[in-house]
Design an enzyme around this catalytic site. Sequence first.
Site, PDB file in Angstrom:
ATOM      1  CB  SER A 170       5.573  -1.682  12.111  1.00 15.03           C
ATOM      2  OG  SER A 170       5.016  -0.458  12.059  1.00 15.03           O
TER       3      SER A 170
ATOM      4  N   GLY B 214       2.988   2.179  10.731  1.00  9.32           N
ATOM      5  CA  GLY B 214       3.945   3.404  10.576  1.00  9.32           C
ATOM      6  C   GLY B 214       4.598   3.968  11.559  1.00  9.32           C
TER       7      GLY B 214
ATOM      8  CD  GLU C 159      -2.829   5.587   6.596  1.00  7.54           C
ATOM      9  OE1 GLU C 159      -2.589   5.821   5.391  1.00  7.54           O
ATOM     10  OE2 GLU C 159      -1.744   5.147   7.280  1.00  7.54           O
TER      11      GLU C 159
ATOM     12  CD  GLU D 271      -3.300  -2.329   7.454  1.00  7.77           C
ATOM     13  OE1 GLU D 271      -2.157  -2.652   6.724  1.00  7.77           O
ATOM     14  OE2 GLU D 271      -4.142  -1.480   6.899  1.00  7.77           O
TER      15      GLU D 271
ATOM     16  CG  HIS E 117      -5.835   1.823   5.097  1.00  8.01           C
ATOM     17  ND1 HIS E 117      -5.266   3.003   6.049  1.00  8.01           N
ATOM     18  CD2 HIS E 117      -4.736   1.085   4.891  1.00  8.01           C
ATOM     19  CE1 HIS E 117      -4.049   2.656   6.239  1.00  8.01           C
ATOM     20  NE2 HIS E 117      -3.600   1.367   5.660  1.00  8.01           N
TER      21      HIS E 117
ATOM     22  CG  ASN F 246      -1.765   1.242   1.310  1.00  8.19           C
ATOM     23  OD1 ASN F 246      -1.891   1.938   0.301  1.00  8.19           O
ATOM     24  ND2 ASN F 246      -2.485   1.616   2.475  1.00  8.19           N
ATOM     25  CD1 TRP F 247       3.855   1.230  -2.673  1.00 11.09           C
ATOM     26  CD2 TRP F 247       3.966   2.490  -4.869  1.00 11.09           C
ATOM     27  NE1 TRP F 247       4.711   0.637  -3.603  1.00 11.09           N
ATOM     28  CE2 TRP F 247       4.744   1.329  -4.781  1.00 11.09           C
ATOM     29  CE3 TRP F 247       3.563   3.177  -5.736  1.00 11.09           C
ATOM     30  CZ2 TRP F 247       5.304   1.297  -5.973  1.00 11.09           C
ATOM     31  CZ3 TRP F 247       4.244   3.119  -7.047  1.00 11.09           C
ATOM     32  CH2 TRP F 247       5.133   1.941  -6.899  1.00 11.09           C
ATOM     33  CE  LYS F 248       0.036   3.324   4.744  1.00 11.33           C
ATOM     34  NZ  LYS F 248      -0.026   3.216   6.189  1.00 11.33           N
TER      35      LYS F 248
HETATM   36  P1  13P Z   1       3.256   0.240   7.720  1.00 11.57           P
HETATM   37  O1  13P Z   1       3.660  -0.818   7.105  1.00 11.57           O
HETATM   38  O2  13P Z   1       3.803   1.401   7.311  1.00 11.57           O
HETATM   39  O3  13P Z   1       3.181   0.196   9.142  1.00 11.57           O
HETATM   40  O4  13P Z   1       1.706   0.740   7.061  1.00 11.57           O
HETATM   41  C1  13P Z   1       0.682  -0.338   7.215  1.00 11.57           C
HETATM   42  C2  13P Z   1      -0.333   0.084   6.321  1.00 11.57           C
HETATM   43  O5  13P Z   1      -1.208   0.839   6.739  1.00 11.57           O
HETATM   44  C3  13P Z   1      -0.704  -0.997   5.240  1.00 11.57           C
HETATM   45  O6  13P Z   1      -1.978  -0.514   4.723  1.00 11.57           O
END
Ligand code: 13P
Length: 235
Positions: A199, A163, A89, A157, A87, A7-9
């Site tokens: 993470s 993150g 976020e 998650e 997600h 997931n590149w966000k």
């Molecule tokens: P990280 O791997 O940066 O913790 O992010 C996880 C995530 O939100 C994947 O959707």
Amino acid sequence: MTIIAANWKMHKTRKDARAYLEAFARQDKGSADIIFFVPYTVLDVFTDAGYTFGAENFHPEEKGAFTGEISLPMLRELGCTHVLAGHSERRHLFGEDDRLINRKVLAGLGQGFHVVLCVGEQLKEHEAGKTWDVVRTQLERGLDQVKDADRLMIAYEPVWAIGTGRCSQPADAEQVQKRIKTWLAERFSKQVPVLYGGSAKPDNGKDLLAQEHVDGFLVGGASLDPEQFAALCRL
Ligand code: 13P
């Protein structure tokens, strides 16, 4: 096969995406089922790249007066087969509630996409021992009226692990993922893959993958570097 999803966000321009794909292709040994969730603006860079890919977000309606939104038919035209829904976020930064997330899940599955529904508890819920209550509610509401789980996946998650570098302990993730898989098996009478996200990195990935109910990862930060992501895919 293990499923490893990136997931590149909100990262990478088109130029970045092309360079990444070149570097990743040199490393990839085809040892995992890989899915790239990437920003809208680089989706067509993936169209002929030979990898499964999808969108990080979408609007549940097919068309209409929804300024700034992107629909599933628009994504299909670019070769997208997968979408994320729920997600953390989107839930916590953009105020998406379970009702909207459920509309997205129903629309995505209804239109033939593979849908990864993300669930997970926040730190205060974790500390209050409410993890399963939160996750079960997200599952119940997010999957309301879903009849067929053929193209469904779940990503567990924990929000406090996203993150932060504070990955869940393998045994803790396993405990939640086992409950999720048991709940899904009862609800749908079939096996639904459950990924872990938060993470996940090459150095902690092996112990997590060794857990019986961890079918793969949804990876944020470590998916941005082609070498690191390829190392995760090879675990
Ligand atoms: P990280 O791997 O940066 O913790 O992010 C996880 C995530 O939100 C994947 O959707």
